[in-house]
Write an enzyme that holds these catalytic residues in place. Structure first.
Site, PDB file in Angstrom:
ATOM      1  CB  THR A 196      21.662  60.039  84.789  1.00 57.43           C
ATOM      2  OG1 THR A 196      21.805  61.363  84.257  1.00 57.43           O
ATOM      3  CG2 THR A 196      20.206  59.632  84.772  1.00 57.43           C
ATOM      4  CD  GLU A 212      21.388  61.230  80.190  1.00 55.52           C
ATOM      5  OE1 GLU A 212      21.020  61.739  81.261  1.00 55.52           O
ATOM      6  OE2 GLU A 212      20.878  61.501  79.087  1.00 55.52           O
TER       7      GLU A 212
END
Length: 315
Positions: A207, A256
């Site tokens: 991420t 994220e």
């Protein structure tokens, strides 16, 4: 289109058509007003000017205000810039400015600075110290200073008020589709990719941790979303988690984004990320393996949403 401020020496000295407002979100109601503004300016061969304010008045007048805005000031300028305006005048909102009498506001800002010949404004607009003046007062000032006032109908004002309120509440409840419909574009955030704890990479879902500098920017409700961004002049898609990573006993809110089919170092890059849809709430899983299985399903669901969306987009 040019953005000007009170200290800018390039403020046009030619007559203009002006509308006034905070324009947070620059949503479909605002866009309707601005279309009316640019049409009038074109018909009269005048400059089209949006007079807007920053900081938001509540940030200045209510010290404990926790107001969250749909746009940062940079985002507001960006969206307004695409609407065919000649000028955006960003007036710094201060306590001294708030204490200007209605007449001083009209004389110093509308007349002496923006050279207004037409002012397009809502029927219930209030201005001046303690918001003491209304559209009838503005018409009197117009007769004195030589500009005309065009009233925005009650229905148009209602459209603006209702959609602004609904956009905020929709985002805070995770209803991205409704928010985007009222905005007329996909809600987005801007941020810088910073280093996180690396949980995603260990789970096959690396991420990009997004840091949004502006604390007043409204972040949608915690959960998992379908998102899009632009990278090297190409649209990239992915899914985003907003929340505290409860499976890992997290306690700090993070943003994220996992982008599909992208294996590149994004650290320190600035990204604009748009919200396309919402997949689910964030929740705590009984194990990391269970979380991974859910993320795999999220990816399938997200790609289906993207495929359906792209199929509906006209070529």
């Amino acid at each position: 289109m040019k953005v000007i401020t009170a200290s800018d020496r390039s403020i046009p000295q030619t007559p203009s058509v002006v509308t006034i407002g905070t324009f947070d979100g620059v949503h479909i109601g605002h866009q309707k007003i601005i279309k009316k503004l640019t049409k009038k300016a074109s018909e009269k061969n005048l400059n089209s000017v949006v007079l807007t304010f920053f900081p938001h008045p509540r940030m200045v007048l209510q010290q404990n205000s926790d107001i969250k805005l749909l746009n940062t000031i940079a985002e507001r300028k960006e969206i307004l810039s695409a609407l065919g305006l000649d000028y955006i005048y960003v007036k710094e909102f201060t306590k001294d400015f708030a204490n200007l009498s209605a007449r001083d506001f009209v004389k110093t800002i509308l007349v002496d600075t923006l050279h207004a010949k037409y002012v397009i404004i809502g029927y219930d607009h209030q201005f001046g110290k303690n918001r003491s003046a209304n559209i009838d007062d503005l018409r009197k000032f117009g007769a004195e200073f030589g500009f005309e006032v065009e009233e925005i109908s009650a229905q148009d004002v209602k459209d603006v008020a209702v959609s602004s309120t609904k956009i905020r509440s929709s985002l805070l409840s995770g209803d991205i589709k409704t928010a985007n419909a009222f905005l007329g574009y996909d809600y987005y955030i801007n941020g810088t990719v910073v280093r996180g704890k690396g949980f995603g990479k260990k789970m096959e879902f690396p991420t990009a941790n997004i840091s949004v500098d502006e604390t007043y920017k409204l972040i949608p409700k915690n959960g998992v979303y379908v998102v899009a961004s632009s990278y090297k002049n190409k649209t990239i898609y992915g899914m985003m988690n907003i929340g505290v990573n409860p499976t890992f006993e997290g306690d700090k809110k993070t943003i994220e984004a996992h982008f599909f089919d992208l294996d590149e170092d994004l650290y320190d890059r600035h990204l604009k990320i748009s919200f396309l849809d919402r997949l689910r709430d964030e929740r705590k899983f009984e194990s990391v393996e269970a979380l991974i299985e859910q993320l795999r399903q999220d990816r399938i669901n997200a790609k289906q949403i993207i495929a359906n969306r792209n199929a509906q987009t006209p070529l």
